[in-house]
Design a protein around this motif. Structure first.
Motif, PDB file in Angstrom:
ATOM      1  N   THR A 272       0.829  -1.201   0.000  1.00 29.28           N
ATOM      2  CA  THR A 272       0.000   0.000   0.000  1.00 29.28           C
ATOM      3  C   THR A 272       0.866   1.255   0.000  1.00 29.28           C
ATOM      4  O   THR A 272       1.910   1.306   0.644  1.00 29.28           O
ATOM      5  CB  THR A 272      -0.907   0.002   1.246  1.00 29.28           C
ATOM      6  N   VAL A 273       0.400   2.286  -0.725  1.00 28.17           N
ATOM      7  CA  VAL A 273       1.048   3.593  -0.691  1.00 28.17           C
ATOM      8  C   VAL A 273       0.287   4.473   0.300  1.00 28.17           C
ATOM      9  O   VAL A 273      -0.909   4.731   0.116  1.00 28.17           O
ATOM     10  CB  VAL A 273       1.071   4.249  -2.083  1.00 28.17           C
ATOM     11  N   HIS A 274       0.990   4.896   1.360  1.00 26.72           N
ATOM     12  CA  HIS A 274       0.412   5.834   2.322  1.00 26.72           C
ATOM     13  C   HIS A 274       0.628   7.244   1.783  1.00 26.72           C
ATOM     14  O   HIS A 274       1.769   7.710   1.690  1.00 26.72           O
ATOM     15  CB  HIS A 274       1.076   5.692   3.686  1.00 26.72           C
ATOM     16  N   VAL A 275      -0.445   7.921   1.426  1.00 34.15           N
ATOM     17  CA  VAL A 275      -0.360   9.269   0.882  1.00 34.15           C
ATOM     18  C   VAL A 275      -0.578  10.262   2.019  1.00 34.15           C
ATOM     19  O   VAL A 275      -1.651  10.297   2.637  1.00 34.15           O
ATOM     20  CB  VAL A 275      -1.400   9.492  -0.223  1.00 34.15           C
ATOM     21  N   VAL A 276       0.459  11.056   2.312  1.00 32.82           N
ATOM     22  CA  VAL A 276       0.373  12.075   3.351  1.00 32.82           C
ATOM     23  C   VAL A 276       0.358  13.444   2.670  1.00 32.82           C
ATOM     24  O   VAL A 276       1.355  13.874   2.080  1.00 32.82           O
ATOM     25  CB  VAL A 276       1.553  11.973   4.335  1.00 32.82           C
ATOM     26  N   ASN A 277      -0.777  14.097   2.713  1.00 32.16           N
ATOM     27  CA  ASN A 277      -0.901  15.445   2.139  1.00 32.16           C
ATOM     28  C   ASN A 277      -0.164  16.439   3.051  1.00 32.16           C
ATOM     29  O   ASN A 277      -0.375  16.449   4.268  1.00 32.16           O
ATOM     30  CB  ASN A 277      -2.372  15.845   2.033  1.00 32.16           C
ATOM     31  N   HIS A 278       0.680  17.263   2.454  1.00 26.76           N
ATOM     32  CA  HIS A 278       1.469  18.169   3.285  1.00 26.76           C
ATOM     33  C   HIS A 278       1.956  19.348   2.444  1.00 26.76           C
ATOM     34  O   HIS A 278       1.826  19.377   1.215  1.00 26.76           O
ATOM     35  CB  HIS A 278       2.682  17.437   3.871  1.00 26.76           C
ATOM     36  N   THR A 279       2.514  20.323   3.132  1.00 28.21           N
ATOM     37  CA  THR A 279       3.357  21.330   2.504  1.00 28.21           C
ATOM     38  C   THR A 279       4.639  21.400   3.298  1.00 28.21           C
ATOM     39  O   THR A 279       4.656  21.124   4.508  1.00 28.21           O
ATOM     40  CB  THR A 279       2.675  22.715   2.469  1.00 28.21           C
ATOM     41  N   HIS A 280       5.737  21.732   2.621  1.00 26.84           N
ATOM     42  CA  HIS A 280       6.966  22.073   3.332  1.00 26.84           C
ATOM     43  C   HIS A 280       7.096  23.586   3.264  1.00 26.84           C
ATOM     44  O   HIS A 280       7.201  24.149   2.174  1.00 26.84           O
ATOM     45  CB  HIS A 280       8.185  21.395   2.698  1.00 26.84           C
ATOM     46  N   TRP A 281       7.076  24.233   4.435  1.00 30.66           N
ATOM     47  CA  TRP A 281       6.998  25.676   4.444  1.00 30.66           C
ATOM     48  C   TRP A 281       8.293  26.279   4.998  1.00 30.66           C
ATOM     49  O   TRP A 281       8.504  26.343   6.192  1.00 30.66           O
ATOM     50  CB  TRP A 281       5.810  26.177   5.264  1.00 30.66           C
ATOM     51  N   ASP A 282       9.147  26.730   4.078  1.00 27.13           N
ATOM     52  CA  ASP A 282      10.312  27.514   4.487  1.00 27.13           C
ATOM     53  C   ASP A 282       9.812  28.887   4.910  1.00 27.13           C
ATOM     54  O   ASP A 282       9.201  29.614   4.127  1.00 27.13           O
ATOM     55  CB  ASP A 282      11.295  27.653   3.326  1.00 27.13           C
ATOM     56  N   ARG A 283      10.069  29.239   6.129  1.00 26.40           N
ATOM     57  CA  ARG A 283       9.532  30.494   6.653  1.00 26.40           C
ATOM     58  C   ARG A 283      10.079  31.693   5.900  1.00 26.40           C
ATOM     59  O   ARG A 283       9.414  32.723   5.762  1.00 26.40           O
ATOM     60  CB  ARG A 283       9.887  30.588   8.132  1.00 26.40           C
ATOM     61  N   GLU A 284      11.301  31.572   5.429  1.00 29.12           N
ATOM     62  CA  GLU A 284      11.951  32.593   4.607  1.00 29.12           C
ATOM     63  C   GLU A 284      12.991  31.880   3.753  1.00 29.12           C
ATOM     64  O   GLU A 284      13.656  30.958   4.197  1.00 29.12           O
ATOM     65  CB  GLU A 284      12.601  33.664   5.494  1.00 29.12           C
ATOM     66  N   TRP A 285      13.127  32.319   2.522  1.00 33.38           N
ATOM     67  CA  TRP A 285      14.094  31.681   1.616  1.00 33.38           C
ATOM     68  C   TRP A 285      14.295  32.582   0.403  1.00 33.38           C
ATOM     69  O   TRP A 285      15.042  33.553   0.483  1.00 33.38           O
ATOM     70  CB  TRP A 285      13.602  30.282   1.223  1.00 33.38           C
ATOM     71  N   TYR A 286      13.620  32.279  -0.704  1.00 34.13           N
ATOM     72  CA  TYR A 286      13.780  33.121  -1.887  1.00 34.13           C
ATOM     73  C   TYR A 286      12.864  34.340  -1.844  1.00 34.13           C
ATOM     74  O   TYR A 286      12.883  35.180  -2.734  1.00 34.13           O
ATOM     75  CB  TYR A 286      13.571  32.329  -3.186  1.00 34.13           C
ATOM     76  N   ARG A 287      12.042  34.414  -0.779  1.00 32.78           N
ATOM     77  CA  ARG A 287      11.305  35.626  -0.441  1.00 32.78           C
ATOM     78  C   ARG A 287      11.544  35.904   1.043  1.00 32.78           C
ATOM     79  O   ARG A 287      11.770  34.990   1.826  1.00 32.78           O
ATOM     80  CB  ARG A 287       9.793  35.445  -0.653  1.00 32.78           C
ATOM     81  N   PRO A 288      11.436  37.163   1.460  1.00 30.86           N
ATOM     82  CA  PRO A 288      11.520  37.448   2.901  1.00 30.86           C
ATOM     83  C   PRO A 288      10.322  36.875   3.648  1.00 30.86           C
ATOM     84  O   PRO A 288       9.315  36.472   3.053  1.00 30.86           O
ATOM     85  CB  PRO A 288      11.539  38.982   2.955  1.00 30.86           C
ATOM     86  N   MET A 289      10.423  36.875   4.971  1.00 30.98           N
ATOM     87  CA  MET A 289       9.450  36.177   5.803  1.00 30.98           C
ATOM     88  C   MET A 289       8.027  36.686   5.610  1.00 30.98           C
ATOM     89  O   MET A 289       7.094  35.901   5.471  1.00 30.98           O
ATOM     90  CB  MET A 289       9.857  36.298   7.279  1.00 30.98           C
ATOM     91  N   GLU A 290       7.817  38.005   5.617  1.00 30.38           N
ATOM     92  CA  GLU A 290       6.447  38.517   5.536  1.00 30.38           C
ATOM     93  C   GLU A 290       5.795  38.173   4.203  1.00 30.38           C
ATOM     94  O   GLU A 290       4.591  37.925   4.142  1.00 30.38           O
ATOM     95  CB  GLU A 290       6.429  40.026   5.781  1.00 30.38           C
ATOM     96  N   SER A 291       6.579  38.164   3.134  1.00 30.46           N
ATOM     97  CA  SER A 291       6.025  37.772   1.835  1.00 30.46           C
ATOM     98  C   SER A 291       5.587  36.321   1.848  1.00 30.46           C
ATOM     99  O   SER A 291       4.514  35.971   1.328  1.00 30.46           O
ATOM    100  CB  SER A 291       7.069  38.008   0.741  1.00 30.46           C
TER     101      SER A 291
END
Length: 836
Positions: A2-21
């Motif tokens: 079986t393939v366990h599908v885990v819906n997610h996002t990986h959220w870099d708080r800041e990276w190629y945009r500043p944090m507030e963006s």
């Protein structure tokens, strides 16, 4: 299967945009996820492994709080177990522990339940002590990726102290598999086939998402038993008993990666000023603010202490502390470090004030005597050099120094200058006085965990003149003779052992055509070393010192095609200082310069005179053995791979036979297999791109191709290390701890008597990793560490009450108190509740 599908996002708080963006988009994502969960389009969603994602979103969308809590309570939204997804190698062990403690507090405040999984797949390698940290919070699993051994889809991962977790090696970025409903079935079959090549038995984990992406639901028709929505906890439950008995991996995970599985070792030295600021701020909070807050009984200070840690933790994510974001991000990082230090220094000042040590210099400047205090942050006696500024009335100068018993103490005047002195506080009217500031240095020996006083006598007269030194290239102090060479390196001769070590601190500058992730020497590289221009010798009762002025003439940058270093040259003046303090078996090496060149790396080499095949380094709580390697491994021939950069993370100590290098704040070190073997400490790496697709050492991009001109580090560079002719585990790790947190001295308020020697916490036989207020407000927590391979018995004194053992989450492990003698196995940590 079986393939366990885990819906997610990986959220870099800041990276190629500043944090507030990024945060504005994060709030939009959380709202969209709530809508999808409400509509039944998604069954469950993993909001990354960090509680700060929920905190950031709800701060600007408080209207979503009830919906997020409801979905979390129903098990449809998972967060944590971390507060931020840190680069686990560039922060201290205590930083990781505070990270997990903060996540528990934030989750409770938000009404969320933490996912019971050690989630950290995108960190750039994984430290050896991470299983120990996770187990200390009741977590027995770890989802890892970068640096994990490619041969194992899952394995038992073991820390040096014997702590184990069930680890799954799985890339977190698979959004394209289910992104388009029309192709999802075929792509899922391809995914299953790829996973079957790694693991014939299954089940398989599909992390359905990626960086900053909104989720796509599992297309209709796929949930037929071959694939189903799941959670990480359910997947680990399915594979927990399916790990082969012989699949055991010890120590750090920095294995050469599979296709597109980069360790990105260049992040250890990108924007080194961030690493230095982080190390200094961690030390301020761990070694000064927390223990002094406990000692002073300042329970009301816990809120400010947590705030300082929160600011520091927000700089810990792998795209922040690693220096691999756009320049705007790292300007904000520097401000956060400054704010955390401001809070930490206030905590130190107030704790000292409550302990009877008023360091606020209000009132008339002294004309006869200045009371000085030297505080020892270590739970063991510590002798070492201190510098302190003594402010006198104009027309006066320092005429002598005596200890608390009135005995004369040698001191050295380093500088003096007229300085307006401003002081103001809640109980002090704002006032500015004209003073003369005299910076002096001396060797102090305050008692364990406490302080001692000295008195600077003040006499009328014009400002004294610091010793200008005399021309020369050699000094002798005790058994050591130190000579500066033509390339501004040093030769150390030890008469007691008969050893001669040339080339200490030899600076070597090479080109770097890489990016913020990866060192990449140009095809036509050129190595350059300084040329000595002038040397002066300073001899006093306190120290013997050589100050070398040198010039480093290097290419200004790269050629237009980036294949070679440019023909244009710039000359960088260097000041290299080598000091041997009185009665201290340690060479204090320091280099200072203004960097005016681009695209280069500067390393300081420290060779030994003994044969070696391995070198040792300290990680969070343990010493690790690593093999000596060539300066750079073979270049990859296929697309999507990276070379072994040879460098490795070091907290503060690197050891070869007969040689220990103490380098807090300089975490990139190479153990080079050469004649002779040497340790190379990176003091600068200057690059101008976030990521590039044209590297030879990494044959694919690692992020957006964006310019980062401020990563060229055109700024003042100051780097220092300590050198000892000693490879004993206990003495070297103790010396590294003293180097991380040296003694500090203050002038006390005019009219204050010189304080008597005062002892505090004392621990013999082990190091103290933490002495902090307990999270629940009941007393304190004391953490002892044995970083060596030999069992020890620590003796504890000076604590207010009995020791009750607890885990890293500060939960008691039993009701019975532990005596003052505490056994610690090899590489062990033990934590205790005190006075609660």
């Amino acid at each position: 299967m079986t393939v366990h599908v885990v819906n997610h996002t990986h959220w870099d708080r800041e990276w190629y945009r500043p944090m507030e963006s990024f945060r504005a988009r994060l709030a939009e994502l959380v709202a969209r996820v709530c809508d999808q969960l409400d509509a039944g389009e998604l069954g469950r969603f993993h909001l990354d492994g960090q509680t700060i994602t929920a905190l950031d979103a709800l701060e600007i969308r408080p209207d979503l709080a009830g919906r997020v809590r409801a979905h979390a309570a129903a098990g449809r939204i998972q967060v944590g177990p971390w507060h931020v997804l840190a680069d686990n190698q560039l922060v201290s062990g205590e930083n990781l522990i505070r990270n997990l403690l903060t996540a528990r507090r934030v989750a409770a405040d938000l009404g969320l339940e933490l996912a019971p999984i050690g989630y950290c797949p995108d960190a750039f390698g994984h430290p050896a002590d991470l299983p120990r940290v996770l187990r200390g919070f009741g977590l027995d699993t770890a989802l890892v990726w970068r640096g994990a051994p490619p041969a194992y889809p899952r394995f038992t991962w073991r820390s040096p102290d014997g702590s184990t977790v069930t680890a799954v090696n799985q890339g977190y970025y698979e959004p394209e598999v289910l992104w388009e409903a029309a192709s999802a079935a075929d792509r899922l079959a391809t995914f299953r086939a790829k996973q079957a090549g790694r693991d014939a038995d299954g089940p398989y984990l599909l992390l359905n998402g990626g960086d900053h992406l909104a989720p796509r639901a599992l297309p209709a028709g796929l949930a037929d038993g071959a694939a189903r929505e799941s959670t990480l906890a359910e997947y680990f439950a399915a594979v927990r008993d399916a790990v082969p008995a012989d699949a055991v991996v010890d120590g750090e995970l920095r294995y050469p990666g599979d296709w597109l599985t980069f360790v990105l070792a260049g992040t250890l030295s990108t924007r080194l000023y961030l690493k230095q600021a982080n190390a200094a701020t961690e030390t301020l909070l761990e070694s000064w603010a927390e223990p002094l807050t406990v000692r002073a009984g300042r329970g009301e200070a816990v809120g400010l202490l947590r705030h300082a840690w929160d600011l520091l933790l927000r700089n810990a994510p792998h795209d922040s502390i690693c220096g691999c974001s756009v320049d705007e991000v790292h300007r904000e990082n520097e401000v956060r470090f400054d704010r955390a230090r401001q809070a930490g220094e206030h905590l130190v000042e107030r704790a000292l004030l409550d302990l009877g040590l008023d360091t606020r210099l209000a009132g008339d400047p002294v004309t006869d005597a200045a009371a000085l205090v030297v505080v020892n942050p270590h739970a063991a006696p510590a002798a070492g050099p201190v510098t302190v500024d003594v402010y006198t009335a104009p027309g006066h100068t320092v005429g002598g120094l005596v200890d608390a018993a009135g005995a004369p103490v040698p001191y050295e005047l380093l500088e003096t200058e007229p300085t307006p002195l401003f002081c103001a506080d809640l109980d002090i009217l704002p006032d500015t006085r004209d003073t003369l500031r005299h910076r002096i240095a001396f060797v102090a020996d305050p008692p364990a965990g406490g302080w001692a006083g000295w008195t600077a006598t003040v006499v009328p007269g014009g400002p004294a003149t610091p010793d200008p030194g005399v021309p020369g290239r050699t000094v002798t102090r005790g058994d050591w003779t130190l000579t500066v060479a033509d390339d501004a390196s040093f030769t150390l001769v030890d008469a007691a052992s008969g050893r001669t070590l040339p080339g200490l601190g030899r600076l070597v500058d090479t080109g770097d055509a890489g990016d913020t992730y990866t060192y990449d020497p140009p095809r036509l590289d050129e190595a350059v070393s300084p040329v000595l221009r002038d040397a002066r010798v300073h001899q006093s009762a306190v120290a013997s010192r050589i100050v070398a002025r040198a010039e480093l003439t290097v290419p200004a940058g790269l050629t237009a095609d980036r294949t070679a270093r440019s023909a244009e040259r710039v000359t960088i003046p260097l000041t290299v200082t080598a000091t041997v303090w009185a009665d201290m078996p340690e060479l204090d090496w320091r280099v200072e310069f203004d960097n005016t060149a681009d695209d280069h790396r500067l390393q300081a080499h420290f060779p030994t005179d003994a044969a070696a095949t391995i070198w040792r380094a300290d990680t969070h709580f343990s010493l690790l053995d690593r093999p000596l390697k060539p300066a750079l491994g073979p270049l990859p021939e296929q697309r999507g791979y990276e070379a072994d950069a040879g460098v490795a993370p070091v907290r503060s100590l690197a050891v070869l036979p007969g040689l220990a290098v103490l380098a807090p704040g300089l975490p990139e070190v190479q153990g080079i297999d050469g004649e002779p073997p040497s340790l190379a400490v990176t003091v600068l790496r200057a690059v101008g791109w976030l990521s590039r697709p044209d590297l030879r050492t990494r044959t694919a991009g690692a992020g957006p191709q964006l310019p980062t001109p401020e990563a060229q580090c055109r700024r003042r560079i100051v780097a220092g290390v300590g050198v000892r002719l000693d490879d004993d585990e206990a003495s070297a790790t103790a010396a590294a701890a003293r180097r991380r947190a040296p003694l500090r001295a203050w002038q006390l308020r005019p009219g204050t008597p010189t304080p008597a020697p005062t002892t505090g916490l004392r621990v013999d036989g082990a190091l103290v990793s933490a002495y902090k207020p307990a999270e629940d407000g009941a007393g304190a927590v004391l953490r002892l560490v044995n970083p060596t391979s030999t069992e020890v018995v620590a003796t504890v004194a000076g604590v207010p009450g009995e020791l009750v053992e607890c885990d890293l989450a500060e939960r008691p492990l039993g009701a019975e108190a532990v005596g003052e003698r505490v056994p610690l196995g090899p590489y062990a940590t033990r934590s205790f509740r005190v006075g609660g």
